[in-house]
Design a protein around this motif. Structure first.
Motif, mmCIF file in Angstrom:
data_model
loop_
_atom_site.group_PDB
_atom_site.id
_atom_site.type_symbol
_atom_site.label_atom_id
_atom_site.label_comp_id
_atom_site.label_asym_id
_atom_site.label_seq_id
_atom_site.Cartn_x
_atom_site.Cartn_y
_atom_site.Cartn_z
ATOM 1 N N LEU A 196 91.268 2.556 46.115
ATOM 2 C CA LEU A 196 92.711 2.633 45.838
ATOM 3 C C LEU A 196 93.042 2.379 44.365
ATOM 4 N N CYS B 92 88.371 6.803 48.855
ATOM 5 C CA CYS B 92 89.528 6.422 49.671
ATOM 6 C C CYS B 92 89.390 6.966 51.086
ATOM 7 N N LEU C 172 94.628 4.996 41.691
ATOM 8 C CA LEU C 172 95.946 4.687 41.127
ATOM 9 C C LEU C 172 95.901 4.515 39.613
ATOM 10 N N TYR D 275 101.852 4.964 48.065
ATOM 11 C CA TYR D 275 100.855 3.899 48.207
ATOM 12 C C TYR D 275 101.414 2.748 49.040
ATOM 13 N N VAL E 114 96.089 9.053 48.945
ATOM 14 C CA VAL E 114 96.494 8.480 50.227
ATOM 15 C C VAL E 114 96.878 9.569 51.221
ATOM 16 N N THR F 172 103.946 10.862 53.157
ATOM 17 C CA THR F 172 103.421 10.997 51.795
ATOM 18 C C THR F 172 103.467 12.455 51.352
ATOM 19 N N CYS G 179 99.611 1.616 52.474
ATOM 20 C CA CYS G 179 99.009 0.275 52.519
ATOM 21 C C CYS G 179 99.822 -0.633 53.426
#
Lengths: 266, 172, 52
Positions: free
Chosen positions: A56, A227, A60, C12, A78, A129, C16
């Motif tokens: 992650l 990921c 990022l 994110y 993600v 997402t 998460c």
């Protein structure tokens, strides 16, 4: 089966349960399942946390932006694992449903029942997402193209399965109905996968394919694969822990029932 | 035949029936499952006048003209092409960030009597390649790829599975 | 923070957060079942030492 033990210690337990049969039914014994899964679960959880802890932040902060999408491309790290889990998890649900329908495997019933809420979560996150990605890049939150619509159908299948198996008082009947729904819904999985190749869609075709070089540069591909592995491990750990809890809850119900019967007896 | 194998055969038969039924249905509804039509589709079979549909393709190189409409809104004129055919498009409004020559677009609108497509919505459609700016710059410099001409070359020609050369990143 | 970073951060956070909430719920459910079972069936641990 009722006399299964729930200890998770390493010592072998004398289980007066059903005589161990060969093949798949070796794992149908709840005591043995709890013991084995109790040994695997901590490792699975640790691996998931470790791999996600690398993947992650890599996606990022330490991966390059895309030449045309800029920083927004980071949603890939993600979004794509959620899409893989939504489809791969459904393939797992279909497999569990076959075990449940044909071999009447009792653990498969429980695993399917505990799998579908986690799969629904992954699919919902994939849609959310994707929407957050579509707005800045395509210029829209949502379109009714074949890919997006078939993933929405997949989400409803997950939800429908989760609701259906819980809708019956007779849990075995619920499991059978759920398995039938899961197998009918399995036709949607190839539709989701190949929708971008069969029809014109706004969604772009797959970047990571089995044949040919990936359309992702390695600096983007490696964090994505990390990921993907991390979320897969986390998904597996969640489903395993939920199945363990369900096995123990079933045992609790059986014990409570037995206690109530003893109290009633003269 | 045991009960177990009977259940197995029954399930396989059901899967076969369901699979072929789905395949037939999808083939029958092929036209409705398509999100957009290409300029070649339009050339082959002209759509009914005054009926809104989606037109998709690449923005033709050198065709984009940005003006200001009489009411002060930005107006864009460009051609959408799929190589064989092209359709002229006009659109009043803000174009998506990814809009550029050579980029894929999907536009919603109506085909006017003069053959111009009046779009009420323009969506950008990007392809399945992702690469850092340095790699894209290197491809452009070496003449392997001009983004204004269309999609990136096949991944096998540039994805060497090695990290990008360390270069100072341009400010964005 | 630009619009692009807002969308990235939101994605994110959603993923998460979703996994974290589910993990916490699962851990507490698992622990509760384990505790209740030990309470209902104290023989389970004894049976391990003296095989019947």
């Amino acid at each position: 089966m009722d006399t299964a033990d729930t200890r998770t210690g390493p010592s072998p337990l004398p289980l007066p349960a059903a005589a161990p049969r060969g093949g798949l039914h070796r794992f149908a014994n709840p005591g043995r399942f709890l013991r084995l899964s109790g040994q695997v679960l901590p490792w699975l959880t640790a691996a998931a946390v470790l791999v996600l802890g690398i993947g992650l932040p890599w996606g990022l902060f330490f991966s390059p932006p895309d030449w045309q999408q800029g920083e927004t491309v980071r949603i890939l790290y993600v979004h794509v694992p959620m899409a893989w889990l939504a489809m791969g998890g459904y393939a797992g649900l279909a497999l569990g449903s076959v075990l449940s329908l044909i071999w009447r495997h009792p653990l498969a019933d429980l695993a399917c029942r505990e799998l579908s809420p986690v799969g629904a979560l992954a699919t919902a996150l994939c849609l959310a997402t994707g929407s957050l990605w579509g707005k800045p890049m395509w210029g829209t939150w949502w379109v009714w193209d074949a890919r997006l619509t078939s993933v929405l159908v997949l989400f409803f299948l997950w939800l429908g399965h989760a609701a259906l198996v819980r809708a019956f008082d007779d849990t075995e009947r619920g499991a059978r109905m759920g398995a039938i729904l899961a197998l009918i819904g399995a036709v949607n999985v190839p539709i989701v996968k190949f929708s971008v190749d069969w029809w014109n869609t706004l969604h772009q075709p797959a970047s990571v394919t089995r044949l040919g070089a990936p359309g992702l540069h390695v600096d983007i591909l490696y964090p994505l694969l990390t990921c993907g592995l991390g979320f897969t491990l986390a998904f597996a750990a969640l489903v395993l822990a939920r199945t363990r809890a369900a096995v123990m809850e079933r045992r609790i119900r059986a014990l409570q029932l037995a206690a109530a019967r003893r109290a009633e007896a003269p | 035949m045991t009960r177990k194998s009977r259940r197995l055969w029954l399930l396989l038969l059901c899967a076969l029936g369901l699979g072929s039924a789905t395949a037939l249905t999808l083939t029958a509804f092929q036209d409705n499952l398509v999100f957009f039509r290409s300029p070649s589709d339009i050339a082959r079979e002209a759509p009914k006048p005054d009926r809104a549909f989606r037109l998709g393709g690449l923005v033709e190189t050198g065709s984009v003209m940005r003006e200001t409409a009489p009411d002060g809104k930005p107006e864009a004129r460009f051609r959408v092409t799929d190589g064989a055919h092209g359709v002229a498009v006009t659109y009043i409004g803000v174009l998506p960030d990814l809009f550029r020559e050579g980029q894929g677009v999907v536009t919603l609108g109506k085909l006017g009597p003069d053959g111009t497509f009046r779009a009420s919505e323009v969506l950008a459609r990007h392809d399945e390649t992702y690469m850092p700016p340095e790699v894209a710059d290197a491809l452009k410099r070496s003449g392997h790829w001009n983004p204004n001409q269309g999609a990136a070359p096949p991944a096998a020609t540039w994805n060497t599975l090695e990290p990008a050369p360390a270069q100072p990143r341009r400010g964005s | 923070m630009s619009l692009h970073w807002i969308h990235v951060t939101a994605s994110y956070a959603l993923v998460c957060g979703g996994f974290l909430i589910l993990a916490i719920a699962t851990i507490s459910r698992h622990a509760a079942a384990k505790r209740r079972l030990a309470q209902l069936d104290p023989r389970a641990s004894r049976r391990a030492q003296e095989p019947s």
